[in-house]
Design a protein around this motif. Structure first.
Motif, PDB file in Angstrom:
ATOM      1  N   SER A 164       0.834  -1.202   0.000  1.00  0.00           N
ATOM      2  CA  SER A 164       0.000   0.000   0.000  1.00  0.00           C
ATOM      3  C   SER A 164       0.869   1.251   0.000  1.00  0.00           C
ATOM      4  O   SER A 164       0.613   2.202  -0.751  1.00  0.00           O
ATOM      5  N   ILE A 218     -11.029  -4.561  -8.571  1.00  0.00           N
ATOM      6  CA  ILE A 218     -11.514  -4.122  -7.276  1.00  0.00           C
ATOM      7  C   ILE A 218     -12.915  -3.542  -7.360  1.00  0.00           C
ATOM      8  O   ILE A 218     -13.690  -3.570  -6.396  1.00  0.00           O
ATOM      9  N   ARG A 222     -15.201  -7.309  -6.163  1.00  0.00           N
ATOM     10  CA  ARG A 222     -14.762  -6.856  -4.840  1.00  0.00           C
ATOM     11  C   ARG A 222     -14.585  -8.003  -3.840  1.00  0.00           C
ATOM     12  O   ARG A 222     -13.774  -7.905  -2.909  1.00  0.00           O
ATOM     13  N   THR A 226     -11.803  -8.740  -0.012  1.00  0.00           N
ATOM     14  CA  THR A 226     -12.399  -8.429   1.290  1.00  0.00           C
ATOM     15  C   THR A 226     -11.526  -8.867   2.461  1.00  0.00           C
ATOM     16  O   THR A 226     -11.720  -8.388   3.585  1.00  0.00           O
ATOM     17  N   ARG A 230      -7.508  -2.742   6.108  1.00  0.00           N
ATOM     18  CA  ARG A 230      -7.711  -1.357   5.646  1.00  0.00           C
ATOM     19  C   ARG A 230      -6.358  -0.650   5.574  1.00  0.00           C
ATOM     20  O   ARG A 230      -5.592  -0.630   6.541  1.00  0.00           O
ATOM     21  N   THR A 231      -6.069  -0.076   4.433  1.00  0.00           N
ATOM     22  CA  THR A 231      -4.806   0.634   4.218  1.00  0.00           C
ATOM     23  C   THR A 231      -5.094   1.955   3.502  1.00  0.00           C
ATOM     24  O   THR A 231      -6.249   2.292   3.217  1.00  0.00           O
ATOM     25  N   THR A 234      -7.084   1.451   0.433  1.00  0.00           N
ATOM     26  CA  THR A 234      -8.527   1.351   0.661  1.00  0.00           C
ATOM     27  C   THR A 234      -9.169   2.729   0.616  1.00  0.00           C
ATOM     28  O   THR A 234     -10.204   2.934  -0.041  1.00  0.00           O
ATOM     29  N   ASP A 235      -8.559   3.677   1.312  1.00  0.00           N
ATOM     30  CA  ASP A 235      -9.086   5.042   1.336  1.00  0.00           C
ATOM     31  C   ASP A 235      -9.071   5.660  -0.065  1.00  0.00           C
ATOM     32  O   ASP A 235     -10.020   6.349  -0.457  1.00  0.00           O
ATOM     33  N   GLU A 238     -11.930   4.167  -2.164  1.00  0.00           N
ATOM     34  CA  GLU A 238     -13.233   4.697  -1.777  1.00  0.00           C
ATOM     35  C   GLU A 238     -13.399   6.136  -2.261  1.00  0.00           C
ATOM     36  O   GLU A 238     -14.490   6.531  -2.701  1.00  0.00           O
ATOM     37  N   PHE A 305      -3.939  -5.550  -5.065  1.00  0.00           N
ATOM     38  CA  PHE A 305      -5.085  -4.785  -4.572  1.00  0.00           C
ATOM     39  C   PHE A 305      -6.239  -4.733  -5.569  1.00  0.00           C
ATOM     40  O   PHE A 305      -7.285  -4.154  -5.284  1.00  0.00           O
TER      41      PHE A 305
END
Length: 350
Positions: A164, A218, A222, A226, A230-231, A234-235, A238, A305
């Motif tokens: 990440s 992704i 998805r 799963t 969270r890295t 991830t942010d 989103e 990812f």
């Protein structure tokens, strides 16, 4: 006090062709916006308008070059400004300032146009090729999902956070490498080669998005991701998805730009370009090793990812190689300026 000798001029032709290409791409972008009734956005507009931001970036680049050289000469407070002026004139004649500004403008036009063309993509090409790319992934891995394979091999703990960090560092790597190429290249022609290559990456990347529009694993598979912690990735994912929703709802009602496209991987193409140019101009071995390692980890992260399919990565290598070759043809670093002007050291009174 001795005056610095007058440095030789830097040929303005270094960016003549790349700037013309970038400007043409900008015209195409404007035409697309008008033709489809879409707004043009400055993706970095929160930092201020471009006519303010670009000169500010150039000034910071010059300051970052001149300030350390001034301090290394250990001037007194009384002579600080004179030493700084000497270093500025020695390192930054008008001809070099012009070439550097042209390089920065070339990169900026190509990048902003690329971001806008990427944002227009779902309105111009409303069908995606993800099913085809999914099939190619299974074929290349003997029926397995590449993301699952990498997660099983590398694990989903520390490796996820390491990859990440590598992936998001790209956001810093690109502008820093551009600044380094324009400011600290021992041969400015080689720095121009690299910056032109990055600019061509944006243009070729946009073309690849329109050739095979896709979202990436992704966003369409998805469930395969799963188990990842969270890295920062991830942010980022989103944030990109929220921007996609806002743009698709009403592109005129938001300042956001659509930023999701899989084929080809620009992460891979840009980092490959950096490693390839560094290898060809024979930068220090340690730096070359770092860049090739960074490229390997970046390629792994894109699949790990789910940002890209395997063919996206392969296409990224091809795109980066093509951009590097086209930039070489456009700048001809072996035929233009070799070394920056060298002047004798200037004595400054203590």
């Amino acid at each position: 006090m001795l005056k610095p000798s007058t440095p030789a001029s830097v040929p303005s032709g270094l960016f003549r062709v790349p700037l013309a290409v970038a400007a043409s791409f900008t015209v195409l972008t404007i035409g697309t916006a008008v033709g489809f009734g879409l707004p043009l956005r400055d993706p970095d507009g929160f930092l201020g308008p471009s006519y303010v931001r670009l000169p500010a970036i150039l000034a910071l680049m010059v300051l970052a070059d001149v300030a350390p050289r001034t301090l290394l000469r250990r001037p007194s407070v009384r002579t600080m400004h004179r030493v700084a002026a000497i270093e500025f004139h020695r390192r930054w004649p008008v001809s070099r300032l012009v070439v550097t500004a042209m390089g920065l403008l070339t990169f900026y036009l190509a990048y902003v146009s690329y971001r806008n063309m990427k944002s227009f993509l779902p309105f111009v090409r409303d069908r995606v090729a993800d099913p085809l790319l999914q099939t190619s992934d299974r074929w290349l891995t003997g029926g397995h999902h590449p993301g699952d394979v990498l997660q099983q091999i590398l694990g989903t703990g520390v490796s996820a956070h390491v990859l990440s960090s590598v992936y998001v560092s790209y956001l810093i790597f690109v502008p820093m490498s551009v600044a380094a190429a324009l400011v600290w290249s021992r041969q400015l022609s080689q720095g121009a080669w690299y910056v032109a290559a990055l600019s061509f990456n944006w243009i070729l990347g946009a073309a690849s998005y329109y050739a095979i529009p896709s979202l990436g694993p992704i966003f369409v598979e998805r469930t395969h991701f799963t188990d990842l912690p969270r890295t920062a990735v991830t942010d980022l994912g989103e944030s990109l998805y929220r921007s996609r929703v806002r743009v698709l709802a009403d592109p005129h009602a938001t300042q956001s730009v659509h930023g999701i496209a899989a084929f080809a991987s620009l992460h891979v193409s840009v980092v490959f370009t950096a490693a390839l140019v560094a290898h060809l101009i024979r930068l220090p071995v340690v730096l070359r090793a770092i860049l090739w390692t960074y490229l390997l980890l970046t390629a792994l992260a894109t699949v790990y990812f789910g940002w890209h399919y395997l063919v996206d990565v392969i296409a990224g290598f091809a795109l980066g190689a093509l951009a590097t070759w086209l930039a070489w043809q456009a700048t001809r670093p072996r035929r233009l300026l070799r070394d920056l002007p060298v002047v004798e050291e200037t004595k400054v009174p203590a």
